[in-house]
Design an enzyme around this catalytic site. Structure first.
Site, PDB file in Angstrom:
ATOM      1  N   ASP A   1       0.915   8.240  -9.473  1.00 44.63           N
ATOM      2  CA  ASP A   1       0.202   7.764 -10.663  1.00 44.63           C
ATOM      3  C   ASP A   1      -0.932   6.867 -10.194  1.00 44.63           C
ATOM      4  O   ASP A   1      -0.894   5.644 -10.330  1.00 44.63           O
ATOM      5  CB  ASP A   1       1.186   7.010 -11.566  1.00 44.63           C
ATOM      6  CG  ASP A   1       0.605   6.694 -12.935  1.00 44.63           C
ATOM      7  OD1 ASP A   1      -0.562   7.063 -13.175  1.00 44.63           O
ATOM      8  OD2 ASP A   1       1.304   6.067 -13.742  1.00 44.63           O
TER       9      ASP A   1
ATOM     10  N   ASP B   1       0.843  -1.190   0.000  1.00 45.98           N
ATOM     11  CA  ASP B   1       0.000   0.000   0.000  1.00 45.98           C
ATOM     12  C   ASP B   1       0.880   1.242   0.000  1.00 45.98           C
ATOM     13  O   ASP B   1       1.783   1.386   0.835  1.00 45.98           O
ATOM     14  CB  ASP B   1      -0.898  -0.017   1.231  1.00 45.98           C
ATOM     15  CG  ASP B   1      -1.691   1.261   1.380  1.00 45.98           C
ATOM     16  OD1 ASP B   1      -2.615   1.464   0.585  1.00 45.98           O
ATOM     17  OD2 ASP B   1      -1.352   2.062   2.271  1.00 45.98           O
ATOM     18  N   GLY B   2       0.651   2.145  -0.943  1.00 50.08           N
ATOM     19  CA  GLY B   2       1.502   3.318  -1.080  1.00 50.08           C
ATOM     20  C   GLY B   2       1.512   4.195   0.154  1.00 50.08           C
ATOM     21  O   GLY B   2       2.551   4.734   0.543  1.00 50.08           O
TER      22      GLY B   2
END
Length: 419
Positions: A288, A264-265
């Site tokens: 992005d 998870d970013g």
């Protein structure tokens, strides 16, 4: 009889058991999603079945719609569901409503795999279907897609890749258009190069999202880039892109300079920002991402649009570094555009919004470069042309020194959003 007929066969459904067994639970879900889609219920029937021992054994339901009908059959012993949506398009095109309803029903039943069939009935019928994405509750954009080349439900989202006449192969996530072979350069070149060319010597970059590989491919065109961390939560997006979207990433997903992180970013960035090391700082961070909330209500990337996350990203930027993200459509999503621009301004000293029309999205799209020191608006066309000669970027289809300056020339209504 002119209309759109959609069916779906859903397997290994991971929804709450009550949706497959309990008529009342199924009714609440189905009626709510049908009303949300904008279709009109004029009658209904929900019939529960029982096994020989008296236990629940599935439900059959039918909704009579002013536009036509919805029928559902659940098979709890097989964790399966069949869906049937038909709408008449004779006096009004209800295709977007039907597509939206089918998509949200599939999400609700959460199948591990499924098959869909789309049939245009009546005059003008073709072997393709008009796939639509809701830009707002009132406006949709779409293109005709052939039968899916790949289709799966990952633990995170529905992934579909299909061919189209105008865009080539198209990737959709949770029913939202992400990228296509023939127009990806509009988005990816403009996401990457205004900031990368403005930076005198970008070496290290972090991409959050970007599993199609398009932004990685553009970054790798810069000879100074030595390392890219690609943090994509869903490995299945990368795998399907490897198999089907080579014309977008051109092998960038397997370049040795690209390090893959299946995480998870938000969690990855927050953890790294607690005690960043010198070799963990980045010259560029590209967000992005999917939209903060899609038309079907999913919000996989929502945390990565928060001020808390942007502050953590700032901590990971090296001196002179910059963050880039998309802001949505300034026309269709003015509130989102304004809110994100203000959040960036609360975190960074310099925020440079810009716009580009993306054909697959059917709209003018907003992006922004944010930094404490780097301002791409300060570079004129001669400076950008000089840098393009120093680091000749191969196969640019959109970006050049004149486009760089033009991107930041905002119409008045865009300038006023979030200013």
């Amino acid at each position: 009889m002119q209309g759109l007929h959609l069916t779906a066969d859903c397997y290994d459904c991971r929804c709450a058991p009550g949706l497959l067994l309990d008529a009342a639970q199924l009714r609440q879900f189905v009626v709510e999603q049908t009303i949300r889609s904008g279709l009109t219920i004029v009658g209904e029937k929900f019939h529960p079945f029982q096994a020989a021992d008296g236990s629940a054994a599935g439900v059959t339901c039918a909704l009579l719609l002013a536009e036509s009908h919805l029928a559902i059959h659940t098979w709890p012993e097989r964790l399966a569901v069949t869906l049937d949506v038909y709408v008449c398009n004779f006096t009004e095109d209800n295709s977007a409503k039907a597509n939206g309803l089918l998509d949200t029903l599939i999400v609700g039943f959460a199948p591990a795999r499924w098959q869909t069939h789309r049939l245009q009935r009546g005059s003008g019928a073709t072997d393709q279907t008009l796939a639509l994405e809701q830009l707002t509750p009132h406006t949709a954009y779409g293109t005709q897609l052939a039968a899916p080349l790949a289709q799966m439900q990952s633990p995170f989202q529905r992934i579909e890749i299909a061919d189209s006449a105008e865009f080539g192969k198209v990737m959709r996530l949770d029913g939202a258009f992400m990228t296509s072979e023939r127009d990806e350069f509009f988005y990816h070149e403009c996401l990457v190069h205004p900031a990368a060319l403005s930076h005198p010597h970008p070496r290290r970059a972090l991409i959050v999202g970007g599993g199609d590989g398009g932004s990685s491919e553009e970054l790798l065109k810069h000879p100074s880039i030595k390392h890219i961390t690609l943090c994509e939560i869903d490995p299945q997006v990368i795998q399907l892109a490897r198999e089907h979207l080579q014309q977008i990433h051109h092998g960038a997903l397997d370049d040795p300079r690209v390090r893959h992180v299946a995480e998870d970013g938000f969690a990855f960035v927050k953890d790294a920002a607690r005690s960043p090391k010198a070799d963990q700082l980045y010259d560029l961070i590209l967000l992005d991402l999917t939209d903060p909330q899609s038309a079907d209500g999913s919000a996989l990337a929502a945390d990565c649009y928060t001020e808390e996350f942007l502050q953590a990203c700032r901590t990971l930027l090296d001196t002179g570094g910059a963050l880039v993200m998309h802001l949505g459509s300034p026309f269709h999503h003015p509130q989102r555009f304004s809110q994100l621009r203000r959040r960036l301004g609360n975190v960074f000293r310099q925020v440079s919004p810009y716009t580009v029309y993306v054909p697959l999205y059917g709209a003018l799209w907003g992006m922004a470069v944010a930094s404490d020191t780097l301002d791409p608006r300060q570079l004129d066309s001669q400076t950008i042309a000089s840098r393009l000669r120093e680091r000749p970027l191969p196969e640019l289809q959109y970006y050049n020194e004149n486009v760089h300056v033009a991107l930041f020339a905002l119409p008045n209504f865009v300038q006023n959003l979030g200013a």
